[in-house]
Scaffold this active site. Sequence first.
Site, short mmCIF file in Angstrom:
data_model
loop_
_atom_site.label_atom_id
_atom_site.label_comp_id
_atom_site.label_asym_id
_atom_site.label_seq_id
_atom_site.Cartn_x
_atom_site.Cartn_y
_atom_site.Cartn_z
N LYS A 45 49.86 49.58 39.68
CA LYS A 45 48.15 49.68 39.41
C LYS A 45 48.15 51.22 38.96
O LYS A 45 48.67 51.95 39.62
CB LYS A 45 47.35 49.07 40.75
N SER A 78 39.40 44.32 41.69
CA SER A 78 39.74 45.17 40.95
C SER A 78 41.45 45.22 40.19
O SER A 78 41.45 45.74 39.29
CB SER A 78 39.47 46.50 40.94
N SER A 98 40.14 43.53 46.53
CA SER A 98 40.78 43.68 44.99
C SER A 98 42.35 43.40 45.10
O SER A 98 42.98 43.33 44.02
CB SER A 98 40.82 45.38 44.64
#
Length: 493
Positions: free
Chosen positions: A78, A158, A182
């Site tokens: 990420k 997210s 997330s």
Amino acid sequence: MTELTHLTLAEARDLLAKGETSARELTAAHVKAIEGAGELNALITQTPEKALTMADASDERRRKGEVGAMEGLPIAIKDLFCTEGVLTTAGSHILDGFKPNYESSVTANLWDAGAVMLGKLNMDEFAMGSANITSYYGNVRNPWTPEGADKPLVPGGSSGGSAAVVAARVAMAATGTDTGGSIRQPASFCGIVGLKPTYGRCSRWGIVAFASSLDQAGPMTRSVRDAAIMLGAMAGHDPKDSTSVNVPVPDYEAALTGDIRGLRIGVPAEYRMEGMPEEIERLWQEGITWLKAAGAEIVDISLPHTKYALPTYYIVAPAEASSNLARYDGVRYGLRVEGESLDEMYENTRGEGFGAEVKRRVLIGTYVLSAGYYDAYYNKARQVRTLILQDFQDAYQKVDAILTPTAPSAAFAVGENMDDPVQMYLNDIFTVPVNLAGLPGISVPAGLSAGGLPLGLQIIGRAFDEETLLRVAGVLEEAAGFDALPPFCGKGA
Ligand code: GLN
């Protein structure tokens, strides 16, 4: 031979051990899958050369008999994790061109364990969002979007890029971060496993901060076993993060005994929300039946302060974000937009550098921390947070783990829930209490919606008891037998 991009970490590890494939071959297959997955928009930065170099180094280590827990396994990261010399954006314009000269502790641990980095993943800007529609780099498409759909489905957020690449067989696993859901919500939307560890289990050092008292890194994988393997490599005490806890990292894989006889599983009354879709309720019931059949005892519990979790989160998280994001001023990192004066330069940089959702959070956070409102909002929220934690502590007197749905719906289309931020915030209704209480939670793909989309169930554990969490998750995974593939699946080998 099985398609290399369809292997789990555990399967690839076994093939590597038997000498039936190499890190280079596995990595090359994934590099190719990434090249063909442009339509997902899941990566912000691809690092194919670095990946192949790391793979060769891994093969070399293996020849010398040095084999780490993630040796030769290609994963993606990420874009919230700082990676040395590799662009790190947090999905924001304001970090334009930011190449950290240090590596986050979690990614450093993964590379030490032998993992290979394929690239950096798209995400909601500064991890604020539930649909991966706030990224400066554009929306991520859910690989489960039906062919010919007029609008793509969102992957959740997210960590939307992370969930998309793992589901689409483009990366073998990915890191995510979870501040209010997330990791777990996108895992549920994309049909994969997502584990948020106990607060303090993984170091936050070198991860771009959103809300420091809630943020936690964790693995996003295609199986519970893979989550156990990867968590073991990510976790550990780090003197550079004062909130990282100095407790030994157990052998998580060894916890997957498949035996949950006698475990007490709590089912919280307050998670039976009004207006919850029938299919979510049905799946939850099915989960209860599976765990009971495996010998667990089901116990009705109450978490009475659940209804205050979202409002509490949406005070605490923006408050911390407004403070954490104060550092982006055009001087130290990334973007700088000049102005007539220093103040104007700050304003121009932050005005252009941050997107609308980030600005909303900074404004809310600044408001609730302002002199006149601090006690009414921020301090009140902190008190309610303690009550939420106490609810869980009371429940864990009676149960060993808790079973709930992960999210109140399946993935929705881009454009839905978009004009009303509060509607979007409701996505996190079942995940946010877990972050407020600092507990570990995992989402396991458990079934398909009427529309053929994945749905997850969540297990919540006691603090630092990821072992029980994984054990129950393994049984749930086995019973659910989720093996559906998304319409978009990467072609690697
Ligand atoms: N969706 C939540 C938010 O927008 C949670 C995000 C997260 O866990 N990073 O804040």
